[in-house]
Design an enzyme around this catalytic site. Structure first.
Site, mmCIF file in Angstrom:
data_model
loop_
_atom_site.group_PDB
_atom_site.id
_atom_site.type_symbol
_atom_site.label_atom_id
_atom_site.label_comp_id
_atom_site.label_asym_id
_atom_site.label_seq_id
_atom_site.Cartn_x
_atom_site.Cartn_y
_atom_site.Cartn_z
ATOM 1 N N LYS A 1 -15.931 -29.584 14.548
ATOM 2 C CA LYS A 1 -16.756 -28.605 13.817
ATOM 3 C C LYS A 1 -18.062 -28.351 14.569
ATOM 4 C CE LYS A 1 -14.822 -29.717 9.322
ATOM 5 N NZ LYS A 1 -14.833 -30.643 8.189
ATOM 6 N N GLN B 1 -18.591 -34.509 4.919
ATOM 7 C CA GLN B 1 -17.212 -34.786 5.314
ATOM 8 C C GLN B 1 -16.596 -35.817 4.352
ATOM 9 O OE1 GLN B 1 -15.521 -33.256 7.953
ATOM 10 N NE2 GLN B 1 -13.733 -34.310 7.118
ATOM 11 N N ASP C 1 -18.339 -25.537 1.716
ATOM 12 C CA ASP C 1 -16.981 -26.020 1.427
ATOM 13 C C ASP C 1 -16.464 -25.401 0.121
ATOM 14 O OD1 ASP C 1 -15.577 -27.551 3.221
ATOM 15 O OD2 ASP C 1 -16.530 -29.449 2.654
#
Ligand code: NAP
Length: 297
Positions: free
Chosen positions: A60, A104, A127
């Site tokens: 990422k 994460q 997200d």
């Protein structure tokens, strides 16, 4: 079962589509920088040493920078406390250089992941897991949408055209990360949506009704050829590592080689997977534009 070879044109090349999307994002970021003197910024928070998570975060970080977006990587020790993590989120929530925040998952077991997600400013929740974004998506209001289902929708529209209205979509799997937001996105497109999961009694029959079949269960090869209606578009979200003949490889939830009669299908790897990071960066750009009230379409 349909054993015909899958025609090249039936394979949905997610890798190529994601590369095009990344090019588009890179161009928009450049234009934004020229017009506003600012670039979007993405903060990624990793707690602990999980090797798969490290690989995802590294990837990422690289792709964020490649798109011209500022990347802030926070790698915290496994023994980080809930209070310390919440304090970091609070700082990022008000940091004007940070437009998107991603924590994460999974977090180490002593941390409350849901409390951390709900602490994120919903406008920076790239997200799309915050309850406010889930609720906005479910009620048809502008939201930040979870990256994987958003990627699936883009691949579907690329194949079927922008108008999915009236098509019968079956979503196998009802997780908060993939299945449920996928259902909401398809409803918003006016599909007729059926949701199936581990307690569904007649999953193969239901799947055979689908014009669009989205599979997100995490069971290698669960969906056999005879679950697929001829001509259906199949999106395989599964990422499963399997060992065969002493070798390890990644396979999806669909028995790919049995799907020769599908109208189109995503391979694993190279289908949905590459779309997820591209959509994360797209969400970061969306978050920036909403926070600065600019429009670069
Ligand atoms: N970037 C990407 O491409 C990406 C992103 C996220 C996930 N994934 C992959 O997608 C898969 C699903 O992820 P997830 O996070 O949604 O998984 P999850 O949270 O484990 O949810 C799995 C869902 O599948 C259902 N299910 C399990 N076994 C089933 C069966 N035999 N028949 C029908 N339904 C069944 C479960 O039903 P119940 O609710 O009844 O238990 C659950 O709703 C995994 O392989 C994951 O690695 C890929």
């Amino acid at each position: 079962m349909g054993m015909d070879r899958i025609a090249d044109r039936a394979i949905i090349d997610g890798k190529r589509f994601a590369a095009g999307l990344l090019d588009d994002i890179t161009a928009r970021v450049k234009k934004l920088e020229e017009e506003t003197g600012q670039v979007p910024g993405l903060a990624v928070v990793l707690v602990g040493e999980d090797p798969a998570s490290r690989v995802y975060v590294g990837s990422k970080h690289r792709q964020t920078l490649a798109a011209g977006i500022a990347s802030f990587k926070y790698e915290l020790p496994a023994e980080t406390t809930q209070e310390e993590l919440m304090a970091l989120i609070d700082r990022l929530n008000v940091d004007p250089a940070v437009h998107g925040i991603l924590v994460q998952l999974p977090l180490p077991a002593h941390l409350d992941a849901n409390a951390v997600i709900q602490e994120i400013n919903p406008n920076k929740d790239v997200d799309g897991f915050h309850i406010s974004n889930a609720g906005r998506l479910a009620t048809g209001q502008p939201a930040l949408v979870p990256c994987t289902p958003l990627g699936c929708l883009l691949l579907l529209k690329d194949r079927l055209g922008a108008n999915l209205s009236g098509l019968h979509a079956v979503v196998l799997g009802k997780s908060n990360i993939v299945g449920r937001p996928m259902v909401q996105l398809l409803l918003a497109e006016s599909c007729t949506v059926t949701i199936a999961h581990s307690r569904t009694r007649n999953a193969p029959e239901l799947c055979r009704e689908a014009d669009i079949l989205i599979v997100a269960v995490g069971r290698p090869g669960l969906v056999r050829g005879d679950w697929i209606k001829p001509g259906a578009v199949v999106i395989d979200v599964g990422i499963n590592r399997v060992e065969a003949e002493g070798k390890s490889r990644i396979v999806g939830d669909v028995a790919f080689e049995e799907a020769g009669h599908a109208g189109a299908i995503t391979p694993v790897p190279g289908g949905v997977g590459p779309m997820t990071i591209a959509c994360l960066l797209s969400n970061t750009l969306t978050a920036f534009c909403r926070q600065h009230a600019v429009n670069i379409d």
